[in-house]
Write a protein that holds these residues in place. Sequence first.
Motif, PDB file in Angstrom:
ATOM      1  N   ILE A 136       0.831  -1.204   0.000  1.00 13.94           N
ATOM      2  CA  ILE A 136       0.000   0.000   0.000  1.00 13.94           C
ATOM      3  C   ILE A 136       0.865   1.253   0.000  1.00 13.94           C
ATOM      4  O   ILE A 136       0.578   2.227  -0.711  1.00 13.94           O
ATOM      5  N   SER A 137       1.939   1.252   0.787  1.00 15.75           N
ATOM      6  CA  SER A 137       2.844   2.414   0.829  1.00 15.75           C
ATOM      7  C   SER A 137       3.499   2.652  -0.521  1.00 15.75           C
ATOM      8  O   SER A 137       3.599   3.801  -0.983  1.00 15.75           O
ATOM      9  N   TRP A 138       3.946   1.588  -1.164  1.00  9.96           N
ATOM     10  CA  TRP A 138       4.581   1.733  -2.479  1.00  9.96           C
ATOM     11  C   TRP A 138       3.585   2.256  -3.506  1.00  9.96           C
ATOM     12  O   TRP A 138       3.914   3.145  -4.308  1.00  9.96           O
ATOM     13  N   ILE A 201      -5.051   8.041   2.273  1.00 10.70           N
ATOM     14  CA  ILE A 201      -4.579   6.764   2.831  1.00 10.70           C
ATOM     15  C   ILE A 201      -3.371   6.987   3.734  1.00 10.70           C
ATOM     16  O   ILE A 201      -3.307   6.476   4.860  1.00 10.70           O
ATOM     17  N   ARG A 202      -2.416   7.763   3.253  1.00  8.63           N
ATOM     18  CA  ARG A 202      -1.196   7.993   4.029  1.00  8.63           C
ATOM     19  C   ARG A 202      -1.491   8.799   5.296  1.00  8.63           C
ATOM     20  O   ARG A 202      -0.912   8.552   6.348  1.00  8.63           O
ATOM     21  N   MET A 203      -2.399   9.772   5.198  1.00  9.63           N
ATOM     22  CA  MET A 203      -2.732  10.561   6.377  1.00  9.63           C
ATOM     23  C   MET A 203      -3.471   9.709   7.405  1.00  9.63           C
ATOM     24  O   MET A 203      -3.239   9.846   8.622  1.00  9.63           O
ATOM     25  N   THR A 204      -4.356   8.830   6.953  1.00 13.02           N
ATOM     26  CA  THR A 204      -5.047   7.926   7.870  1.00 13.02           C
ATOM     27  C   THR A 204      -4.044   7.038   8.593  1.00 13.02           C
ATOM     28  O   THR A 204      -4.123   6.840   9.816  1.00 13.02           O
ATOM     29  N   ARG A 205      -3.091   6.505   7.854  1.00 15.97           N
ATOM     30  CA  ARG A 205      -2.071   5.625   8.441  1.00 15.97           C
ATOM     31  C   ARG A 205      -1.231   6.364   9.480  1.00 15.97           C
ATOM     32  O   ARG A 205      -1.012   5.866  10.593  1.00 15.97           O
ATOM     33  N   VAL A 206      -0.765   7.566   9.121  1.00 15.54           N
ATOM     34  CA  VAL A 206       0.089   8.337  10.031  1.00 15.54           C
ATOM     35  C   VAL A 206      -0.681   8.740  11.282  1.00 15.54           C
ATOM     36  O   VAL A 206      -0.159   8.655  12.410  1.00 15.54           O
TER      37      VAL A 206
END
Length: 319
Positions: A136-138, A201-206
């Motif tokens: 997902i990060s990639w 997605i990245r903001m939710t993860r962080v």
Amino acid sequence: MKNKVSVLVGQRVVLGLLTLMVIAVLIFFGTQLLPGDLAHTILGHQASPEAVAALNRELNLDRPATERFAGWVMDLFHGDLGKSLANGTPIIDLIGERLGNTFFLAGLAAMISVPISVVLGVTSVINKGGWLDRGISWLTLSLISLPDFFLGYTLIFVFSVTLGWLPNLSSVYTGMDFWSRITAVALPCAALVLIVSPHMIRMTRVAILNVLGSPYVEMGYLKGLSSSRVVGIHALANAISPIITVIVLNMAYLVVGVVIIEVVFVYPGIGQLMVDSVSKRDVPVVQACALIFGTTYIVMNIIADTLAMIGNPRIRYSR
């Protein structure tokens, strides 16, 4: 809590109105710097000086810029956006359907991208360090790195030119049935989803990772709760404030930043109208479109700040 939130919201509204005033000034005087002469553009370069001077008087272009700005602002307060120089149509009528098309596209993209982004963000945290998290990060980093127009043209090449599944031009019109409209906007909608989802997605993860070290999260693990329950319920609920902020700001981008996608797919929205009006030097329409974009972004920022304050426990339970 209500009084404190009301005061903070009131401050945001006042700052928003001041920002809108600055934007109005920049829009009006910025359009005055566009190259070329409007009268010559309308009449042609073979027009006589007398005809050019007469048209300038008719369009009030012979008046000082500050005087024309004051008149423009007064008209705005009365709900009058002016008339198009290209065809004489009132701008409010010209942008009505176009604005509806833009909101339809943005709303459809939001309904798809928001749940996908939250689910993938939570999934990434639950599988932290695993192959799914890395994948997902990639994927999100790759999509963030790609220009908007490149994504649009890639979707056209794959799904329209190569596979022939969807139309390459998003032509919509009044009276079009719902499913035909969905088919027409499928590609630009997919492009917008691919553009805004990675950021959410990245903001939710962080945001969730930032609260995983909290005592209540550790207590959840000590009670034997599963990772999906601890992350998806307890951690997500306390990380919701920054997640809401980034979601609402990306919703603003779906309206304000849709210009490139509308041009790529020739979608009849307000962004396409603005680009066409720039090429025609239809200055009143350009000003109206830019003002709508600015107002939308300011309103969405106020909504984001308000929701973030309501979702912040330190404000909600402060005395």
